[in-house]
Design a protein around this motif. Structure first.
Motif, PDB file in Angstrom:
ATOM      1  N   THR A   1       0.821  -1.210   0.000  1.00  0.00           N
ATOM      2  CA  THR A   1       0.000   0.000   0.000  1.00  0.00           C
ATOM      3  C   THR A   1       0.858   1.264   0.000  1.00  0.00           C
ATOM      4  O   THR A   1       2.071   1.216   0.180  1.00  0.00           O
ATOM      5  CB  THR A   1      -0.924   0.054   1.238  1.00  0.00           C
ATOM      6  OG1 THR A   1      -0.103   0.057   2.406  1.00  0.00           O
ATOM      7  CG2 THR A   1      -1.879  -1.113   1.267  1.00  0.00           C
ATOM      8  N   THR A   2       0.174   2.379  -0.201  1.00  0.00           N
ATOM      9  CA  THR A   2       0.787   3.705  -0.130  1.00  0.00           C
ATOM     10  C   THR A   2       0.143   4.441   1.038  1.00  0.00           C
ATOM     11  O   THR A   2      -1.082   4.546   1.101  1.00  0.00           O
ATOM     12  CB  THR A   2       0.531   4.462  -1.443  1.00  0.00           C
ATOM     13  OG1 THR A   2       1.174   3.751  -2.508  1.00  0.00           O
ATOM     14  CG2 THR A   2       1.069   5.879  -1.369  1.00  0.00           C
TER      15      THR A   2
ATOM     16  N   THR B   1       4.836   2.136   0.599  1.00  0.00           N
ATOM     17  CA  THR B   1       5.348   3.357  -0.019  1.00  0.00           C
ATOM     18  C   THR B   1       4.876   4.542   0.814  1.00  0.00           C
ATOM     19  O   THR B   1       3.672   4.767   0.943  1.00  0.00           O
ATOM     20  CB  THR B   1       4.819   3.494  -1.461  1.00  0.00           C
ATOM     21  OG1 THR B   1       5.215   2.348  -2.203  1.00  0.00           O
ATOM     22  CG2 THR B   1       5.353   4.757  -2.124  1.00  0.00           C
TER      23      THR B   1
ATOM     24  N   ARG C   1      -3.789   9.313  -4.137  1.00  0.00           N
ATOM     25  CA  ARG C   1      -2.813   8.210  -4.198  1.00  0.00           C
ATOM     26  C   ARG C   1      -2.725   7.431  -2.897  1.00  0.00           C
ATOM     27  O   ARG C   1      -2.058   6.392  -2.845  1.00  0.00           O
ATOM     28  CB  ARG C   1      -1.434   8.777  -4.527  1.00  0.00           C
ATOM     29  CG  ARG C   1      -1.395   9.504  -5.867  1.00  0.00           C
ATOM     30  CD  ARG C   1      -0.129  10.325  -5.991  1.00  0.00           C
ATOM     31  NE  ARG C   1       1.057   9.477  -5.835  1.00  0.00           N
ATOM     32  CZ  ARG C   1       2.278   9.956  -5.598  1.00  0.00           C
ATOM     33  NH1 ARG C   1       2.465  11.260  -5.473  1.00  0.00           N
ATOM     34  NH2 ARG C   1       3.290   9.136  -5.476  1.00  0.00           N
TER      35      ARG C   1
END
Lengths: 307, 307
Positions: free
Chosen positions: A130-131, A154, A183
């Motif tokens: 995941t971000t 991330t 994002r």
């Protein structure tokens, strides 16, 4: 090379801090007159008459030391070093943020409220791949980044300066935070409450997040527009929110967030007293070891800087 | 040095695995005849007619490959390598165990059930400075140890062989597990269900744990004596238990554990389908990169060993 270090813990006995001194390789002394270093949990007024020229280091128990600076006792002209617990408590708060994030992704709030076996219906998600947007890259944010590392997350970090943050894939200043929302699989708020961060997560930000995103707030309630958050739940704009701080705080008993299945409220308990004591002991152990090995101490107080 | 690698993903299209091949630096090909490598989610019978001498690697989607071994298709006499997803899913289960452990320590189940602000009454503890006993040091246990690392946890690992486990302060065989109970601030069960592990956590073990200890079970329900656990709660012998597996399973709706404030039950959801797909994609990405760089592949199947 390390040398003997005679340390006094006061004004009251503390088995936990005394053990930390021993664990760091220090030698405890009962009389301040014999000590080279002091770990102090009392007031400046209590300490002043005890200080002598042989004391080369004083460890203070809090992260903020305004009243110590006001006391005029902290003098950096000499060789004596003063250290605060600056940064020692960030990891405790980060742990809470991390627990909230994992609990949300794994749908533990819904599991906790269930009174029967619901099987796959309660399957959750994962941090892997995941971000995560971390808003505020101070002591809490940095500790959190280290906790996310084993999950290959991330990290998108937001701080005032846009300066480098170890472990972050990208760093943006607050003025560009809006670029990150679409994002982010999760957002963790750990920035101070300022004019810049007031309602940082407003209706527009919540709408810009992916529908599967989780929001975690361990900073201050004012960073989130609570009414917009309630509407975001109704609209399905986000997957969930885990809040250790709220606006208003305490959250009133009739507030709709208490009845929201995908919300988790902890009552400003990210910094429990017990864990904070453990964090202070760890800092004392580390600084005793550092002074013995003539390495730089953590949390050095600089009156010119104001902390 | 890395080279081009032509990879076929089949038998059905999978955008997630195709992206993983690209992320690993591989080149996707639609026709198996042109491929050097195959990522396969179908059956041995579907694959057999498509195999040709140019195929030097086949990635299988599961960790267990009994039916592939039975098919006789896996031949290690030639240069072709076969890999299973062995170990790829351990981290997903470890993440669930970790989420349960943190949730317990931070008292999130009680917070989730609260319908008003209770303040300090819900303050929890921390992982920092604790000792965690990990029962079973296979793929799950090893992934969990990596997750505990940022918290400075002392890991006591139990495995069949007593062989070294990276990151563990001590390793003991099952025969000596009783020595660990009094020292463990938390116990995580992630060992297979065997005669050796049946009711490993029985009344005597629960009584030997510190009263502040948390128990986490992501293995099989049979590792815990459920009736003894219910009595341990009544006696205040442990602080709490977070169970992804139970005995009986599913746990009946009238079971007392559903009403226990310090218990958290997740309905065998440690391995959700979505995260497992993510873990497989990550393994594909890694193995594509490794084959291109002529490094050892992860999860190589050895018919002689039986997995």
């Amino acid at each position: 090379m390390s040398t003997e270090l005679l340390v006094h813990v006061g004004p009251d006995p503390s088995p936990q801090l005394e053990q930390a001194v021993r664990d760091g390789g220090g030698t405890l002394v009962g009389a301040v007159a014999e000590a080279e270093a002091i770990v102090w949990r009392g007031s400046p007024e209590q300490l002043q008459p005890l200080l002598h020229d042989g004391i080369r280091w004083v460890q203070l128990p809090s992260a903020g030391v305004e009243h110590w600076l006001e006391s005029g006792l902290i003098d950096t002209a000499g060789a004596r070093r003063w250290t605060a617990a600056t940064g020692a408590y960030g990891a405790i708060t980060a742990e809470h943020a991390f627990a909230l994030l994992l609990a949300g992704l794994r749908r533990l709030p819904e599991c906790a409220r269930a009174s029967s076996w619901q099987g796959d219906a309660l399957e959750g998600g994962t941090l892997f791949g995941t971000t995560v947007a971390i808003i505020g890259a101070g002591g809490i944010g940095r500790a959190l980044i280290a906790m996310l590392e084993p999950f290959g997350v991330t990290v998108l970090a937001v701080n005032r300066s846009g300066r480098e943050v170890p472990g972050a894939a990208e760093i943006v200043p607050f003025t560009r935070v809006g670029e990150l929302w679409p994002r982010a699989d999760a957002v963790v708020l750990c920035a101070p409450a300022t004019a810049e961060t007031h309602h940082l997560l407003d209706a527009a930000a919540l709408a810009a997040l992916p529908a599967h995103a989780w929001v975690v707030n361990v900073a201050r309630g004012s960073l989130v527009d609570t009414d917009a958050l309630v509407r975001a739940f109704a609209d399905g704009a986000i997957a969930g929110a885990a809040l250790d701080v709220t606006d208003p705080e305490p959250l009133p008993a009739d507030h709709p967030l208490w009845r929201e299945p995908r919300a988790l409220i902890t009552p400003h308990t990210a910094n429990p007293a017990g864990p904070l004591r453990i964090a202070l002991a760890e800092r004392v152990r580390e600084n005793v070891a550092r002074l013995r090995e003539d390495r730089e101490l953590l949390g050095i107080v600089d009156p010119a800087r104001g902390y």
